[in-house]
Design an enzyme around this catalytic site. Structure first.
Site, PDB file in Angstrom:
ATOM      1  N   ARG A   1       0.253  -1.011  -0.129  1.00 54.64           N
ATOM      2  CA  ARG A   1      -0.203   0.305  -0.158  1.00 54.64           C
ATOM      3  C   ARG A   1       1.218   1.660   0.079  1.00 54.64           C
ATOM      4  O   ARG A   1       0.621   2.129  -0.701  1.00 54.64           O
ATOM      5  CB  ARG A   1      -1.276  -0.063   1.027  1.00 54.64           C
ATOM      6  CG  ARG A   1      -2.472  -1.713   0.846  1.00 54.64           C
ATOM      7  CD  ARG A   1      -2.956  -0.547   2.213  1.00 54.64           C
ATOM      8  NE  ARG A   1      -3.889   0.419   2.336  1.00 54.64           N
ATOM      9  CZ  ARG A   1      -4.641   0.675   2.953  1.00 54.64           C
ATOM     10  NH1 ARG A   1      -4.819  -0.080   4.864  1.00 54.64           N
ATOM     11  NH2 ARG A   1      -5.390   1.679   3.454  1.00 54.64           N
TER      12      ARG A   1
ATOM     13  N   CYS B   1      -0.948   5.907   9.184  1.00 52.05           N
ATOM     14  CA  CYS B   1      -1.665   4.572   7.628  1.00 52.05           C
ATOM     15  C   CYS B   1      -2.914   4.688   7.609  1.00 52.05           C
ATOM     16  O   CYS B   1      -2.683   5.741   6.407  1.00 52.05           O
ATOM     17  CB  CYS B   1      -2.055   3.747   9.242  1.00 52.05           C
ATOM     18  SG  CYS B   1      -3.551   4.342  10.263  1.00 52.05           S
TER      19      CYS B   1
END
Length: 345
Positions: free
Chosen positions: A239, A297
């Site tokens: 990611r 995050c």
């Protein structure tokens, strides 16, 4: 996205770093001689073992227990709670009670102080009572509740190392039943949800929320810290690199951020690695005792876990709560992809 015009090099911290982080090697609290009341010793370290919790649950008063089982994409944590939970635990819904409404602030933005305090009081949280939080195993969801309670001023909050899995693996008992059942202090369903009637005599907590007790970053502060300090990206490496993005509409990372997947903070059973190992891990990523460190995050959940791991290692860090899901709401904010850091925002 277009390059940013730049911001002043200031990590926007809303509070000074916490002063209660334990030194390396002291990542687990020893409760000998303590009850569930807040004491100087009980405000020292962020983790507690299953055996330490079992001992504390026999004290008078016992700690307040929060079940925060949650998993992105399911199954619903409430169903897991109803199938079996640690006796006396109250269920807390991460999406509804540990976050505000999704929007410009991201998928899990900061709840208001009033909303968070009300949710914690429903769960039986009081200012003078130790709070122990658990999830399935790796403490990802539990860390979100830990961070919020500390940010809003609770002095004594512990995360159960290894979570519900460690509790049952050690042979400790569990209890089935809906939230609000007898023996589950403070477990009151939110209005409009099933089983909304609390158990008779269910005690409410008296927690009062005052924000600013842990350092907090906004988007500008995260960009500045990527330039002047160290900004850690707690998501999985693919990611960060922008190879895949299963949740948010845009892939990539904040330019200048360092990839630091949260999964590397824990052992195979979900318990945290020893404090010395975590300190070595973060040193390898560039963290030093004097570093200004920030963490983000996808939506501020796994980043809280990273902040907890840093705390176990004795290394304070600021949290960008809105994280990537907030960053991408502004089309002028730059995005980097690939394994390189990219030019700082």
């Amino acid at each position: 996205m277009a390059p940013s015009t730049g911001h002043p090099p200031r990590p926007t911290l809303s509070a000074t770093p916490p002063t209660s982080s334990p030194p390396a090697g002291q990542g687990s609290w020893r409760p000998d001689g303590h009850t569930g009341l807040v004491t100087e010793d009980s405000a020292a370290a962020p983790l507690i073992t299953v055996d330490e919790l079992a001992t504390l649950l026999t004290s008078d008063p016992p700690p307040t227990l929060l079940d925060v089982r949650w998993r992105l994409g399911g199954p619903p944590g409430r169903e897991l709670y109803q199938a079996g939970h640690i006796p006396g635990a109250a269920f807390v819904d991460l999406d509804l009670e540990l976050a505000g409404q999704p929007g410009v602030g991201g998928r899990h933005p900061m709840p208001t102080a009033d909303d968070f305090a009300a949710a914690m009081r429903r769960a039986g949280v009081s200012d003078d009572r130790l709070v122990v939080i658990y999830d399935d195993a790796d403490s990802t969801a539990a860390a979100r509740a830990w961070w919020l309670l500390r940010y809003f001023g609770h002095r004594s909050v512990r995360v159960l190392d290894g979570g519900f899995r460690a509790w049952t693996s050690a042979g400790h008992s569990t209890a089935p039943g809906p939230s609000g059942s007898p023996g589950s202090p403070g477990s009151i369903e939110l209005p409009g949800t099933p089983d909304s009637v609390p158990a008779p005599g269910t005690p409410l907590g008296d927690f009062t929320a005052s924000p600013g007790h842990l350092p907090l970053l906004d988007a500008d502060g995260a960009a500045a810290l990527a330039r002047t300090g160290l900004l850690l990206d707690a998501r999985a490496g693919e990611r960060y690199r922008g190879e895949t993005e299963p949740v948010d509409p845009v892939a990539g990372h904040i330019p200048g951020a360092v990839s630091a997947p949260t999964a590397e903070n824990v052992n195979a059973d979900g318990t945290f690695r020893p404090a010395a190992d975590l300190a070595n891990r973060f040193r390898g990523l560039g963290v030093t005792p004097g570093s200004e460190v920030g963490v983000y995050c996808g939506s501020g959940v796994t980043a809280a876990h990273q902040t907890l791991a840093l705390s176990v290692a004795g290394l304070p860090a600021a949290l960008y709560l809105g994280s990537w899901s907030d960053w991408i709401t502004d089309p002028d904010r730059p995005i980097a992809t690939g394994p390189e850091l990219g030019a700082p925002a």
